[in-house]
Write an enzyme that holds these catalytic residues in place. Structure first.
Site, PDB file in Angstrom:
ATOM      1  N   ASP A  43     -41.523-121.209 125.290  1.00 37.53           N
ATOM      2  CA  ASP A  43     -40.783-119.969 125.515  1.00 37.53           C
ATOM      3  C   ASP A  43     -41.658-118.912 126.175  1.00 37.53           C
ATOM      4  OD1 ASP A  43     -42.366-119.378 123.338  1.00 37.53           O
ATOM      5  OD2 ASP A  43     -40.715-118.899 121.973  1.00 37.53           O
ATOM      6  N   SER A  44     -42.925-119.247 126.429  1.00 33.78           N
ATOM      7  CA  SER A  44     -43.788-118.394 127.243  1.00 33.78           C
ATOM      8  C   SER A  44     -43.236-118.260 128.653  1.00 33.78           C
ATOM      9  CB  SER A  44     -45.217-118.965 127.296  1.00 33.78           C
ATOM     10  OG  SER A  44     -45.207-120.338 127.637  1.00 33.78           O
ATOM     11  N   ASP A  82     -39.293-125.645 123.344  1.00 36.44           N
ATOM     12  CA  ASP A  82     -39.285-124.645 122.277  1.00 36.44           C
ATOM     13  C   ASP A  82     -37.883-124.244 121.843  1.00 36.44           C
ATOM     14  OD1 ASP A  82     -41.870-124.089 121.481  1.00 36.44           O
ATOM     15  OD2 ASP A  82     -42.204-122.529 122.975  1.00 36.44           O
ATOM     16  N   LYS A 112     -39.728-127.789 119.448  1.00 39.95           N
ATOM     17  CA  LYS A 112     -40.826-127.135 118.737  1.00 39.95           C
ATOM     18  C   LYS A 112     -40.335-125.858 118.073  1.00 39.95           C
ATOM     19  CE  LYS A 112     -44.309-124.948 120.887  1.00 39.95           C
ATOM     20  NZ  LYS A 112     -44.323-123.598 120.257  1.00 39.95           N
ATOM     21  N   GLU A 114     -41.627-122.469 115.333  1.00 38.78           N
ATOM     22  CA  GLU A 114     -42.773-121.695 114.860  1.00 38.78           C
ATOM     23  C   GLU A 114     -42.614-121.263 113.409  1.00 38.78           C
ATOM     24  OE1 GLU A 114     -43.598-118.351 117.358  1.00 38.78           O
ATOM     25  OE2 GLU A 114     -43.746-119.536 119.188  1.00 38.78           O
ATOM     26  N   GLU A 179     -52.647-122.520 116.904  1.00 39.94           N
ATOM     27  CA  GLU A 179     -53.068-121.514 117.884  1.00 39.94           C
ATOM     28  C   GLU A 179     -53.937-120.436 117.241  1.00 39.94           C
ATOM     29  OE1 GLU A 179     -51.254-118.507 121.312  1.00 39.94           O
ATOM     30  OE2 GLU A 179     -49.933-119.925 120.271  1.00 39.94           O
TER      31      GLU A 179
END
Length: 271
Positions: A43-44, A82, A112, A114, A179
């Site tokens: 999602d970056s 993501d 993915k 978070e 991360e």
């Protein structure tokens, strides 16, 4: 196509796993041609290609759109997409519905998510056959709370992160992205788990590494994180476009070598 079992075998054989982000057909095509093991449609993309201020603005439709483009560019690479901000944690039924939508429509190999709170979500996804990658440590969707800084910097926090990672594996996660955590902690977690651990800003003791495509190639990047290494330089794009602009203005482009030629009018018979 690279499979999950192959990635697990790479961990067992202590062969490092390479991962790079890609957001469109040409970047994915480059990644596959370079034999990158895994692609993350992160999602970056919100900041790198859509111009958003953060990942918070990225929608499920954005991720599906870009995920499909990446799959077309890299049909034989293991692709992870993501789940964007706000798509997990609403309700069990909606969470699962959105996960199925992303997994099916993006043609990804895994999705993915978070945060340490998503173990139940991972379990539900695993039960219906959706592979899930967990992202712990610094989680960009939560930077409004935690900030961009190293995570798990105390013994208590480190022990919690270790337990969180174990919980992710027990819930059915097929891989973990760590991360911005201390390198010795990341190495310990990698050695503890049986699933691959991919690091970003977590040292070289993890099972693999991931970086952002635009960071690696210095492509429209205004500042670099400490853990980024550049392997190419696309930053001369402005100079190239400026030269194009000037040549159009001056009439020097297109030149003869860029022009189709045929004397059509000489072949026309006068009335």
């Amino acid at each position: 196509m690279k499979t999950l079992s192959q990635l697990l075998s790479m961990k067992e054989q202590k062969e490092k796993i390479s991962m790079i982000t890609a957001y469109d057909y040409p970047s994915a095509k480059q990644a596959e041609a370079a034999s990158i093991d895994t692609i993350l449609v992160g999602d970056s993309l919100g900041m790198t290609v859509l111009g958003y201020d953060s990942t918070v603005e990225v929608t499920l439709e954005d991720m599906i759109h870009h995920g499909k483009a990446v799959r077309r560019g890299a049909p034989n690479t293991f692709v992870v997409v993501d789940m964007p901000f706000g798509t997990v944690g609403v309700s069990e039924s909606q969470d699962l519905s959105l996960a199925k939508q992303l997994y099916q429509q993006s043609h990804a190999n895994a999705i993915k998510v978070e945060g340490a709170h998503i173990a139940p979500f991972i379990s539900r996804c695993s039960n219906i056959g959706i592979p899930v990658v967990a992202h712990l440590g610094l989680t960009p969707q939560s930077v409004g709370i935690m900030g961009y800084k190293m995570q798990a910097a105390t013994l208590e926090a480190a022990e919690k992160l270790i337990q969180d990672c174990k919980n992710m594996e027990q819930a059915g996660a097929v891989m973990i992205v760590l991360e911005a955590v201390p390198s010795d902690l990341a190495q310990k977690i990698s050695a503890t788990l049986s699933i691959p651990v991919i690091g970003i800003g977590a040292g070289n003791g993890t099972d693999g590494q991931v970086l952002v495509y635009h960071d690696v190639l210095n492509y429209g990047v205004e500042r670099q994180a400490k853990f980024v290494k550049q392997y190419g330089d696309f930053s001369n794009g402005i100079a190239a476009l400026s030269q194009y602009h000037e040549e159009v203005k001056q009439g020097t482009f297109p030149s003869a070598e860029h022009t189709y030629k045929k004397k059509i009018w000489d072949e026309v018979t006068p009335d």
